[in-house]
Write a protein that holds these residues in place. Structure first.
Motif, PDB file in Angstrom:
ATOM      1  N   ASP A  14     -13.558 -12.370  30.212  1.00  0.00           N
ATOM      2  CA  ASP A  14     -12.594 -13.415  29.894  1.00  0.00           C
ATOM      3  C   ASP A  14     -12.505 -13.523  28.381  1.00  0.00           C
ATOM      4  OD1 ASP A  14     -12.487 -13.797  32.597  1.00  0.00           O
ATOM      5  OD2 ASP A  14     -13.492 -15.732  32.603  1.00  0.00           O
ATOM      6  N   ALA A  48      -9.294 -22.016  33.377  1.00  0.00           N
ATOM      7  CA  ALA A  48     -10.641 -22.278  32.876  1.00  0.00           C
ATOM      8  C   ALA A  48     -10.814 -21.750  31.453  1.00  0.00           C
ATOM      9  CB  ALA A  48     -11.687 -21.662  33.799  1.00  0.00           C
ATOM     10  N   LEU A  49     -10.311 -20.550  31.180  1.00  0.00           N
ATOM     11  CA  LEU A  49     -10.444 -19.956  29.851  1.00  0.00           C
ATOM     12  C   LEU A  49      -9.685 -20.773  28.805  1.00  0.00           C
ATOM     13  CD1 LEU A  49     -11.296 -17.678  27.927  1.00  0.00           C
ATOM     14  CD2 LEU A  49      -9.251 -16.421  28.676  1.00  0.00           C
ATOM     15  N   ALA A  51      -8.752 -23.915  28.970  1.00  0.00           N
ATOM     16  CA  ALA A  51      -9.385 -25.230  28.819  1.00  0.00           C
ATOM     17  C   ALA A  51     -10.610 -25.131  27.921  1.00  0.00           C
ATOM     18  CB  ALA A  51      -9.761 -25.788  30.192  1.00  0.00           C
ATOM     19  N   GLN A  52     -11.411 -24.096  28.109  1.00  0.00           N
ATOM     20  CA  GLN A  52     -12.620 -23.926  27.299  1.00  0.00           C
ATOM     21  C   GLN A  52     -12.269 -23.653  25.840  1.00  0.00           C
ATOM     22  OE1 GLN A  52     -14.853 -20.427  28.201  1.00  0.00           O
ATOM     23  NE2 GLN A  52     -16.650 -21.111  27.094  1.00  0.00           N
ATOM     24  N   VAL A  53     -11.373 -22.727  25.593  1.00  0.00           N
ATOM     25  CA  VAL A  53     -11.018 -22.335  24.229  1.00  0.00           C
ATOM     26  C   VAL A  53     -10.333 -23.471  23.474  1.00  0.00           C
ATOM     27  CG1 VAL A  53      -9.510 -20.793  22.907  1.00  0.00           C
ATOM     28  CG2 VAL A  53     -10.911 -19.884  24.745  1.00  0.00           C
ATOM     29  N   GLY A  55     -10.642 -26.707  24.161  1.00  0.00           N
ATOM     30  CA  GLY A  55     -11.410 -27.945  24.188  1.00  0.00           C
ATOM     31  C   GLY A  55     -10.762 -29.045  25.000  1.00  0.00           C
ATOM     32  N   ARG A  56     -10.139 -28.668  26.092  1.00  0.00           N
ATOM     33  CA  ARG A  56      -9.474 -29.621  26.978  1.00  0.00           C
ATOM     34  C   ARG A  56     -10.111 -29.538  28.360  1.00  0.00           C
ATOM     35  NH1 ARG A  56      -7.720 -30.998  22.735  1.00  0.00           N
ATOM     36  NH2 ARG A  56      -5.583 -31.003  22.029  1.00  0.00           N
ATOM     37  N   LYS A  58     -10.025 -28.969  32.401  1.00  0.00           N
ATOM     38  CA  LYS A  58      -9.190 -28.094  33.217  1.00  0.00           C
ATOM     39  C   LYS A  58      -7.985 -28.819  33.795  1.00  0.00           C
ATOM     40  CE  LYS A  58     -12.931 -26.035  35.268  1.00  0.00           C
ATOM     41  NZ  LYS A  58     -13.554 -25.281  36.360  1.00  0.00           N
TER      42      LYS A  58
END
Length: 85
Positions: A14, A48-49, A51-53, A55-56, A58
């Motif tokens: 990912d 998911a990717l 949201a993680q990158v 900073g939010r 999902k």
């Protein structure tokens, strides 16, 4: 904010590959996900990717168009253009 992303499923990992221009010169965010494009696994990995990158949570990331295509339009709640770049 809405983003256009091009997804490479079964990409081995990912990752966000960066911005490129499409044929019309519009910016497209290149992504790769390890999940296969079956049973919505790749779409879930994209959410998911991002949201993680970004900073939010999902729940703030939604795929609006392109659920079965590699080119997708994604909406991210509360994201400013400067943050996306």
């Amino acid at each position: 904010m809405r983003l256009v992303v091009r997804v490479r499923p079964r990409g081995g990992r990912d990752a966000v590959e960066g911005w490129e221009a499409d044929a019309a010169g519009r910016p497209v965010l290149q992504l790769r996900v390890a999940a296969a494009a079956a049973d919505g696994a790749a779409n879930a990995a994209v959410v998911a990717l991002l949201a993680q990158v970004l900073g939010r949570p999902k729940s703030a990331v939604r795929i609006l168009r392109g659920h079965t295509a590699r080119l997708k339009q994604v909406e991210v709640d509360g994201l400013a253009e400067a943050e996306a770049m």
